[in-house]
Design a protein around this motif. Structure first.
Motif, short mmCIF file in Angstrom:
data_model
loop_
_atom_site.label_atom_id
_atom_site.label_comp_id
_atom_site.label_asym_id
_atom_site.label_seq_id
_atom_site.Cartn_x
_atom_site.Cartn_y
_atom_site.Cartn_z
N TRP A 1 -3.21 5.86 -8.75
CA TRP A 1 -4.58 6.38 -8.90
C TRP A 1 -4.99 6.52 -10.36
N VAL B 1 -7.92 5.86 -3.13
CA VAL B 1 -6.52 5.57 -3.49
C VAL B 1 -5.75 6.87 -3.70
N THR C 1 -0.92 -0.57 -1.87
CA THR C 1 -1.97 -0.03 -2.73
C THR C 1 -1.70 -0.38 -4.19
#
Length: 199
Positions: free
Chosen positions: A30, A52, A86
């Motif tokens: 992030w 995120v 991610t």
């Protein structure tokens, strides 16, 4: 518009944030989106940062539910997949978006396209009537001479009808002739008489 920082500084910052995300195994992914959102100030980047961050928190919770240090449950595998997936997606998006943002800043700042002409033709400059060179008027070419192949009819020349002199003019001419004959008679009269008398 504010000038972007030097390219070397930007490359160093990108490498730093990518290293933080990779070395933390995706737990700090992030941070890349937080930097991007602060730089671009776009609502999309702030939304992605929040999403995120939520995914990372969920992945941490799923991995924390494992009873041991190794992953055995589907929840643990799901958390790990979320972290790595991610990380890969955010990494590619972060680099592309930041490079594009600073490229636009660098090439868009201080650049103004030349003003477009709103008169005349694009390839011909505008000239005023007073400065335009005067060209003489064009005269039509002379007609070619008459040839048998190209008939060129000529209009008939009208012949004027014969004019008779006026009667007053005739009388005047007669009177002048009479005077002339009288004058000649007077001049040559005695000489003729002498000649006849001598005969």
């Amino acid at each position: 518009m504010k000038q972007p920082p030097p390219t070397a500084w930007l490359v160093l910052v990108r490498v730093l944030f990518v290293a933080i995300s990779v070395l933390s195994l995706g737990f700090l992914t992030w941070t890349m989106l937080l930097r991007l959102a602060i730089v671009t100030r776009r609502a999309l980047d702030w939304g992605l940062f929040a999403a995120v961050l939520a995914i990372d928190i969920l992945a941490v919770v799923l991995l924390g539910s494992e009873p041991g240090e190794e992953i055995h449950t589907p929840a643990g595998w799901t958390g790990l997949a979320l972290l790595l997936g991610t990380l890969v997606a955010v990494l590619s998006y972060y680099l592309a978006a930041e490079v594009r943002h600073f490229h636009q800043l660098r090439h868009g700042a201080g650049y103004a396209p030349p003003p477009a002409r709103t008169y005349g033709y694009p390839q011909q400059p505008y000239t005023d009537a007073t400065t335009r060179p005067q060209t003489p008027p064009r005269t039509p070419p002379p007609h070619p001479p008459h040839s048998p192949h190209t008939p060129h009819p000529r209009p008939p020349i009208p012949t004027p009808p014969p004019q008779r002199p006026a009667p007053a003019r005739i009388d005047q001419v007669r009177a002048e002739l009479d005077e002339l004959s009288d004058y000649l008679r007077k001049q040559g009269g005695p000489r003729d008489g002498d000649h006849e008398g001598g005969r």
